[in-house]
Design a protein around this motif. Structure first.
Motif, short mmCIF file in Angstrom:
data_model
loop_
_atom_site.label_atom_id
_atom_site.label_comp_id
_atom_site.label_asym_id
_atom_site.label_seq_id
_atom_site.Cartn_x
_atom_site.Cartn_y
_atom_site.Cartn_z
N PRO A 146 -29.24 62.50 -9.99
CA PRO A 146 -28.35 63.48 -10.61
C PRO A 146 -27.24 62.83 -11.44
N VAL A 147 -26.87 63.53 -12.50
CA VAL A 147 -25.77 63.10 -13.37
C VAL A 147 -24.68 64.17 -13.28
N PHE A 148 -23.45 63.72 -13.07
CA PHE A 148 -22.32 64.63 -12.92
C PHE A 148 -21.32 64.42 -14.04
N LEU A 149 -20.74 65.51 -14.50
CA LEU A 149 -19.67 65.45 -15.48
C LEU A 149 -18.35 65.46 -14.72
N ILE A 150 -17.54 64.44 -14.95
CA ILE A 150 -16.20 64.36 -14.38
C ILE A 150 -15.25 64.37 -15.57
N GLU A 151 -14.46 65.45 -15.68
CA GLU A 151 -13.68 65.68 -16.89
C GLU A 151 -12.25 65.17 -16.80
N ASN A 152 -11.75 64.77 -17.97
CA ASN A 152 -10.34 64.47 -18.17
C ASN A 152 -9.81 63.40 -17.21
N ILE A 153 -10.49 62.25 -17.21
CA ILE A 153 -10.11 61.16 -16.33
C ILE A 153 -9.85 59.90 -17.15
N MET A 159 -19.69 51.93 -22.78
CA MET A 159 -18.31 51.62 -22.43
C MET A 159 -17.31 52.36 -23.33
N PRO A 160 -16.47 53.21 -22.73
CA PRO A 160 -15.41 53.86 -23.50
C PRO A 160 -14.22 52.93 -23.66
N PRO A 161 -13.27 53.30 -24.49
CA PRO A 161 -12.06 52.49 -24.60
C PRO A 161 -11.24 52.60 -23.32
N PRO A 162 -10.64 51.50 -22.86
CA PRO A 162 -9.85 51.57 -21.63
C PRO A 162 -8.58 52.40 -21.80
N SER A 163 -8.11 52.95 -20.71
CA SER A 163 -6.84 53.68 -20.61
C SER A 163 -6.77 54.92 -21.49
N LYS A 164 -7.88 55.50 -21.82
CA LYS A 164 -7.91 56.75 -22.58
C LYS A 164 -8.56 57.82 -21.71
N LYS A 165 -8.14 59.06 -21.89
CA LYS A 165 -8.74 60.16 -21.13
C LYS A 165 -10.11 60.47 -21.72
N VAL A 166 -11.10 60.51 -20.83
CA VAL A 166 -12.47 60.76 -21.24
C VAL A 166 -13.11 61.77 -20.30
N ASN A 167 -14.20 62.33 -20.75
CA ASN A 167 -15.11 63.08 -19.88
C ASN A 167 -16.26 62.12 -19.62
N ILE A 182 -22.95 55.03 -11.67
CA ILE A 182 -23.28 54.45 -12.98
C ILE A 182 -22.70 55.33 -14.08
N LEU A 183 -21.86 54.75 -14.93
CA LEU A 183 -21.33 55.48 -16.08
C LEU A 183 -22.40 55.47 -17.17
N LYS A 184 -23.06 56.62 -17.38
CA LYS A 184 -24.14 56.72 -18.36
C LYS A 184 -23.64 57.00 -19.76
N GLY A 185 -22.52 57.72 -19.86
CA GLY A 185 -22.01 58.08 -21.17
C GLY A 185 -20.62 58.69 -21.03
N TRP A 186 -20.03 58.98 -22.15
CA TRP A 186 -18.68 59.55 -22.15
C TRP A 186 -18.45 60.27 -23.46
N GLU A 187 -17.39 61.05 -23.49
CA GLU A 187 -16.90 61.67 -24.72
C GLU A 187 -15.39 61.77 -24.59
N TRP A 188 -14.70 61.91 -25.70
CA TRP A 188 -13.25 62.05 -25.66
C TRP A 188 -12.87 63.33 -24.94
N ALA A 189 -11.90 63.27 -24.08
CA ALA A 189 -11.38 64.47 -23.41
C ALA A 189 -10.41 65.15 -24.35
#
Length: 190
Positions: A129-136, A162-170, A181-188
């Motif tokens: 399963p893949v879970f969305l964890i928002e605004n972290i 890999m997202p940019p460090p210290s930025k809020k992401v989903n 496992i961090l599979k992906g991200w998007e800007w929060a």
């Protein structure tokens, strides 16, 4: 469709890729280089952006690439026609829901991991399963990577995008056995 009048052609591919990551949709970035009009295309998995160029090759001097990334040169005076013919095709892209459920960061605990471990073995037809964890916040430590929210912190066992460090992401987190496992991200949205 993006237009950039003063873009350095050396970074055009990176800019197109970032635009695709930001909007999670296929994009074309068009920019001048000397007297030529060049373009870059980028698309998420599941959309063949090169086939869009195949459909408008009469407007192009040259083009090439693969399903997720392409480059091209437009014939003189063909920007508007290119836009008119490609935008409807780009709008046909339907993003698939890349997660199974939403979770709060504090809900990713040993009990959840043990429950998911009972669903193994994972493989064809039985994906983890893949879970969305928002605004972290995504944090990079000296050796490890973390997702954090307030005082709650989760160590990531693997980072695939890999997202940019210290930025809020989903974050799209796959739980596979005891691994996160961090599979992906998007800007929060802030």
């Amino acid at each position: 469709m993006l237009f950039a009048n003063d873009l350095d052609h050396k970074i055009a591919g990176s800019v197109a890729n970032r635009a695709k990551d930001y909007c999670k949709k296929p994009v074309f970035l068009i920019y001048p280089v000397n007297s030529k009009i060049r373009g870059e295309g980028r698309s998420p998995d599941g959309f063949d952006i090169l086939s869009v160029l195949d459909g408008v090759k009469n407007l192009l001097v040259d083009y090439g690439g693969h399903k997720c990334a392409c480059g091209f040169e437009l014939k003189e005076g063909k920007i508007d026609e290119f836009k008119d013919r490609t935008e409807p095709l780009l709008k046909k892209f339907k993003a698939k829901n890349p997660y199974d459920s939403r979770l709060e960061l504090n809900e990713v605990n040993e009990d959840l991991k043990n429950l998911i471990a009972k669903m193994e073995p994972f493989g064809n037809g039985n994906s983890p399963p893949v879970f969305l964890i928002e605004n972290i916040i995504y944090d990079k430590g000296k050796k490890d990577f973390f997702l954090s929210e307030g005082k709650t912190k989760m160590k990531l066992d693997e980072v695939r995008e890999m997202p940019p460090p210290s930025k809020k992401v989903n974050a799209y987190v796959e739980i596979k056995g005891q691994k996160s496992i961090l599979k992906g991200w998007e800007w929060a949205k802030e």
